[in-house]
Write a protein that holds these residues in place. Structure first.
Motif, PDB file in Angstrom:
ATOM      1  N   GLU A 261       0.869  -1.456  -0.062  1.00  0.00           N
ATOM      2  CA  GLU A 261      -0.078   0.014  -0.039  1.00  0.00           C
ATOM      3  C   GLU A 261       0.825   1.251   0.162  1.00  0.00           C
ATOM      4  N   SER A 262       1.860   1.418   0.652  1.00  0.00           N
ATOM      5  CA  SER A 262       3.060   2.330   0.722  1.00  0.00           C
ATOM      6  C   SER A 262       4.442   1.927   1.072  1.00  0.00           C
ATOM      7  N   VAL A 263       5.127   2.831   0.669  1.00  0.00           N
ATOM      8  CA  VAL A 263       6.567   2.623   1.100  1.00  0.00           C
ATOM      9  C   VAL A 263       7.263   4.055   1.588  1.00  0.00           C
ATOM     10  N   ARG A 264       7.711   3.834   2.639  1.00  0.00           N
ATOM     11  CA  ARG A 264       8.526   5.047   3.084  1.00  0.00           C
ATOM     12  C   ARG A 264       9.896   5.409   2.537  1.00  0.00           C
ATOM     13  N   ILE A 265       9.954   6.596   2.013  1.00  0.00           N
ATOM     14  CA  ILE A 265      11.424   6.809   1.486  1.00  0.00           C
ATOM     15  C   ILE A 265      11.985   8.028   2.292  1.00  0.00           C
ATOM     16  N   TYR A 266      13.437   7.896   2.243  1.00  0.00           N
ATOM     17  CA  TYR A 266      13.990   9.233   2.745  1.00  0.00           C
ATOM     18  C   TYR A 266      15.060   9.959   1.717  1.00  0.00           C
ATOM     19  N   ILE A 267      14.738  11.163   1.745  1.00  0.00           N
ATOM     20  CA  ILE A 267      15.638  11.910   0.625  1.00  0.00           C
ATOM     21  C   ILE A 267      16.841  12.595   1.439  1.00  0.00           C
ATOM     22  N   ASP A 268      17.756  12.528   1.008  1.00  0.00           N
ATOM     23  CA  ASP A 268      19.192  13.085   1.390  1.00  0.00           C
ATOM     24  C   ASP A 268      19.158  14.191   0.439  1.00  0.00           C
ATOM     25  N   LEU A 269      18.862  15.621   0.771  1.00  0.00           N
ATOM     26  CA  LEU A 269      18.593  16.680  -0.105  1.00  0.00           C
ATOM     27  C   LEU A 269      20.167  17.281  -0.383  1.00  0.00           C
ATOM     28  N   LEU A 270      21.204  16.645   0.654  1.00  0.00           N
ATOM     29  CA  LEU A 270      22.541  17.470   0.562  1.00  0.00           C
ATOM     30  C   LEU A 270      23.475  16.061   0.789  1.00  0.00           C
ATOM     31  N   CYS A 271      23.389  15.170  -0.068  1.00  0.00           N
ATOM     32  CA  CYS A 271      24.211  14.050   0.026  1.00  0.00           C
ATOM     33  C   CYS A 271      25.780  14.433  -0.139  1.00  0.00           C
TER      34      CYS A 271
END
Length: 416
Positions: A261-271
């Motif tokens: 139904e859903s998957v949590r992702i995480y974004i590193d905006l300053l990798c």
């Protein structure tokens, strides 16, 4: 019109055209049937209209990129490698060049040059191309096939199905290949969207629609295994797109196909910053600008519109201002967490009609990887997107078309 041929190929996309050329070069008498009024319509849309024909790298690198389909594709890649692709087009006078990411394009930047090269060469080798003709039915076995169209009933010793998947249906990919495969008893792995934008539960990406950032890193979990993708990201009206999102959609395709139904992702905006370095930078900028609003500090690190979103989340959605001087240690830690680990919940991919590629298709266990011939029906072959194999963005999927098409065409002709 001649109704008898050695080989009939259904679908004049990149896989079908390459299969036709390969079969004709090996001595086969070939009829190529296309539902559209011209061959290669989907080819014209690839690579953003520039036609990303392949990628740099050796065969082992391609096999790794194709995971979990690399083992199946190994033989076809050795039969017609990325290097062979470059040599093939160069021999026809088409100059190519690779960009910094390894994507290979024609120097002219025109997809029509690629399509015209393939069509011209096919005709040069005697391939008969029948456009604007829909195949209604395919039947037969063991070297005696009938391909039935509204006007004609063709007979052949072999049939190559190269109809594509169901992504971009406006180009003619309507899933007919699956129908024909089922007629012969083949199992079809459920088609699902691959290389497609992702839809988020949160609404805030829509406020940034059209904004591109990157490179960034996206992290997700699949069966307790971490998935990481690094590339540029585009915010859309209902989620995220761009290369990073497309590649993540490929890695999550099976998860959504299984009903997640859903998957949590995480974004590193300053990798490019680790947490310690980022904290130092924020402390320095706040010390240098104690009276400035935090927004005017953060927007030196990321685009202002995105900085505004981050600051609003930091302030709990309130409109109160935080200045450099009153940024507490707790708030600073939260800010770093937002910049390095921005959470988003993916509720699914965009519709498959918007996908670059279809995941799913003819089950690979029922195809001989050394010939692309059906394990169920002698003389029946498959190539391209109709099979259950796909790759990442960057020319990898066209390479599947070239390699499987060349192998199927050559083997079908030699068998005849």
């Amino acid at each position: 019109m001649d109704l008898h041929h050695d080989i009939i190929i259904i679908g004049a996309g990149p896989a079908g055209l390459m299969a036709a050329i390969s079969a004709a070069q090996a001595g086969g008498e070939v009829l190529l049937i296309e539902a559209n009024n011209e061959p290669g319509r989907k080819l014209l849309k690839t690579g953003g209209g520039r036609c990303n024909i392949t990628h740099t790298g050796d065969i082992d690198e391609f096999i790794a990129a194709y995971e979990p389909f690399g083992r199946f594709l190994r033989h076809s890649l050795h039969h017609f490698s990325p290097k062979n692709t470059l040599e093939f087009f160069y021999s026809q006078g088409l100059q190519t060049q690779a960009d910094t990411s390894g994507c290979v394009f024609p120097v002219s930047g025109r997809t029509t040059d690629v399509a015209n090269t393939l069509v011209h060469l096919a005709r040069h080798h005697g391939v008969k191309i029948l456009n604007s003709t829909k195949v209604n039915e395919v039947c037969g076995k063991g070297g005696e096939f009938e391909v039935i169209t509204p006007k004609y009933k063709f007979k052949s010793r072999s049939v190559i199905i190269a109809c594509g998947g169901i992504s971009w249906p406006q180009t003619g990919s309507t899933g007919d290949g699956y129908k024909f495969a089922r007629i012969f008893g083949h199992k079809i792995v459920k088609p699902t969207a691959c290389l497609v934008p992702l839809i988020t539960q949160q609404a805030w990406p829509g406020t940034l629609a059209g904004l591109s950032v990157g490179p960034i890193t996206i992290t997700a979990e699949d069966n307790e295994k971490k998935i990481n993708v690094k590339d540029s990201l585009l915010f859309t009206h209902d989620g995220i797109g761009g290369p990073a999102s497309l590649e993540m959609s490929r890695k999550l395709a099976n998860k959504f196909a299984a009903g997640s139904e859903s998957v949590r992702i995480y974004i590193d905006l300053l990798c490019e910053y680790d947490r310690q370095r980022l904290e130092q930078v924020i402390i320095e900028k706040c010390s240098e600008n104690p009276r400035k609003e935090l927004l005017n500090i953060v927007d030196r690190l990321i685009p202002r519109a995105l900085a505004l979103t981050v600051c609003r989340q930091l302030a709990g959605g309130q409109s109160r201002d935080i200045c450099g001087a009153n940024l507490s240690r707790e708030s600073r830690k939260k800010l770093i967490e937002l910049l390095k680990n921005m959470p988003l919940d993916i509720i699914g991919p965009a519709p498959i009609e918007e996908a670059t590629v279809t995941r799913g298709g003819v089950d690979l266990t029922e195809i001989d990887d050394k010939t692309m011939q059906s394990r169920l029906i002698t003389g029946l072959y498959f190539s391209g997107e109709v099979i259950d194999a796909d790759g990442p963005c960057g020319g990898y999927n066209l390479q599947i078309a070239w390699s499987t098409g060349a192998l199927a065409g050559d083997c079908a002709a030699r068998a005849c």
